[in-house]
Enzyme design. Sequence first.
Site, short mmCIF file in Angstrom:
data_model
loop_
_atom_site.label_atom_id
_atom_site.label_comp_id
_atom_site.label_asym_id
_atom_site.label_seq_id
_atom_site.Cartn_x
_atom_site.Cartn_y
_atom_site.Cartn_z
N ASP A 1 0.87 -1.17 0.00
CA ASP A 1 0.00 0.00 0.00
C ASP A 1 0.91 1.23 0.00
O ASP A 1 2.08 1.14 0.38
CB ASP A 1 -0.88 -0.03 1.25
N THR B 1 0.07 4.86 1.17
CA THR B 1 -0.01 5.74 2.32
C THR B 1 0.22 4.99 3.63
O THR B 1 -0.48 4.04 3.95
CB THR B 1 -1.39 6.44 2.37
N ASP C 1 -1.45 -0.72 6.13
CA ASP C 1 -1.64 -0.18 7.49
C ASP C 1 -3.04 0.31 7.78
O ASP C 1 -3.34 0.66 8.92
CB ASP C 1 -0.65 0.96 7.73
#
Length: 710
Positions: A398, A400, A597
Amino acid sequence: MSVIETTIYTCPMHLEIKQDHQGTCPKCGMALEPITVQADEENEELTYMSRRFWITLFISLPLFIVAMTNDLAPELLPENVSMLSVQWFLFILATPVVLWGGWPFFVRGYLSVKTWNLNMFTLIAIGVGSSYIYSIFALFVPHIFPPMMLTKEGLVHVYFEASAVITTLVLLGQVLELRSRNKTNSAIKTLLNLSPSVAHRVDINGNENDVSLESIQIDDILRIKPGEKIPVDGVVIGGHSNIDESMLTGEAMPISKSVDDFLIGATLNKNGTLLMRAVRVGSDTMLAQIIDMVAKAGRSRAPIQHLADKVSGYFVPAVILSAIFAFLGWWIWGPEPRLAYAVVSAVAVLIIACPCALGLATPISIMVGTGRAALMGILIKNAQSLETMEKVSTLVVDKTGTLTEGKPVITDSIISEGFDEIEVLKYAASLESVSEHPLAQAIVNHAKKIGLVLSKVEKFKAITGRGIIGEIDDKKIVIGSEEFINSLSIIEKDVKREAKALRHEGKGVIFMSIDFNLAAVFAIDDPIKESSMDAVSALKGEGIKIVLLSGDNKITADKVAEKLGIDKVYANVLPNAKADIIKELQKSGEIVAMAGDGINDAPALAQADVGIAMGTGTDVAIESAGITLVKGDLFGIVKLRKLSHVTMKNIKQNLFFAFIYNSVGIPIAAGLFFPLFGVLLSPVIAAAAMSFSSVSVITNALRLRNINID
């Protein structure tokens, strides 16, 4: 009413065995261990076995010396000492060693037969019992033996020294094994010892009292002085200092902490005095959760262990059959005294073929490996994730919070004509304050910096992966992606050009409308982590394909990928589509690890062969993943892969040693060398080899504590 927690005990080889009291495993006979490790706990089984060992050693030494002197140099014995006297001396000393010292083995051997879970204690009980009973008959009723077995004094050779020394050596092996198994929990004990014993609690009058950690409650105010450890997780409410978090995150550089910053329990306060408010205490602290995760991972089963389990299921019956064939072979075709040779070879086969090393090969390495990982800030939830990590061919990341810092800031804001900038920002921050999206915090923080008071939001609605809607002061506020706002026919061509220019700078762009009129465009920059470039380069160097999966616009995602050298990019991906992309990669034959996250990463983390959550991310992501990087640093994956490789190599070494040991040991014990060299393996030597085989496996596993992973 207080609840008393019951200690649960389990077997390191058979994790399904659990009970609320100490004892032995009904399947393998090993001493059960507490699931929850205590820093200062006493190993009662080790104390129990050590006492028996030292007493039996004290008795066995003179017995062994007399027996060996009688066999090798009988002229050294007093002239008036007869062979019968020597046999009675050996009987008197061997009996307490075998019956008292070996009693636990006979009990476990009996239970193994009773429950039909044949194990190492089945073999030990049969082997020691056979040699002792044979010797009893030889001493008391020698006339029942064939004449060829009788000496000129009319006696039969006895093996009391063998049964006693075997018992003593097996006890030694148990003591060494239990001590070694204690060391495999050293990582957990290290973590347990990180917490301070007391904390300084400050009452409403400002008075300071020293209290134990157990008495700290949520919202208590605590003072941490320079050089002291943070007692529990909490938030700084006063003061400024640098905190050394290396013991939990592996990060060597101290981190500056001031008001509103989060503190992790057990980390070290370097140079300033802090006031903190307790947020998580007891079993809810990060340290407690880490310890719990490490303990569970160490006791989870790796797929490679199924091979050892399958072999072990057939192993003991095969050994007993081998001992029977060895006995019959010597009895039928062996030289005189045939019966004596038959008993010796059968006992040697039973004693040398201990399956304990085979059973311990995998769980011991997993326990040490996961403990080592925890001390580097890598939390492994289960053994399967550790094993699979070595085979990963594609890493999906991912953007960000994974590749980037996850601390976005507004760099540009374009306010449409006719709108007040302060009002626009106030509405935007108010609506985003209800959202869980990682970019939302950038707008909220920007508004707080200029002192804006947020408004109440009504009729809030989040459209996953697209944007959010709400009402403030009876106005319809929409914030989201270009596609989302565009679907409402709001965006103008000039704005699109400006947004595209911002994206080419690698910035994310968010659009906002008020009452379906374009009000603002916010450019948000989330800096790439310093470690991301090195981590991506190192992983690509190992042949791992890196795939960037982002909900961002393609231009922004491509810009980040270009900076990091990532070749494959999926942009504008909705959360539910992330898991689908991972499924497609898996169908094409890839072993996929996913690092993320956010809440929106949870389905993809669960779908991946190995889910890796950033410790700086959401609880949902951490729960969905098999591995958590406490520091939230992508370079942790590089360390994780190296650890997976060395741990699996260690397990394979253990399994190879256990298989080879038994494959070679059994034929030698059965008499393979006798036709060639006239040598028959003594049961005493077989017992020594058996005892040290398990210790060798554990010692090899303990090497993982010192292997360089950095």
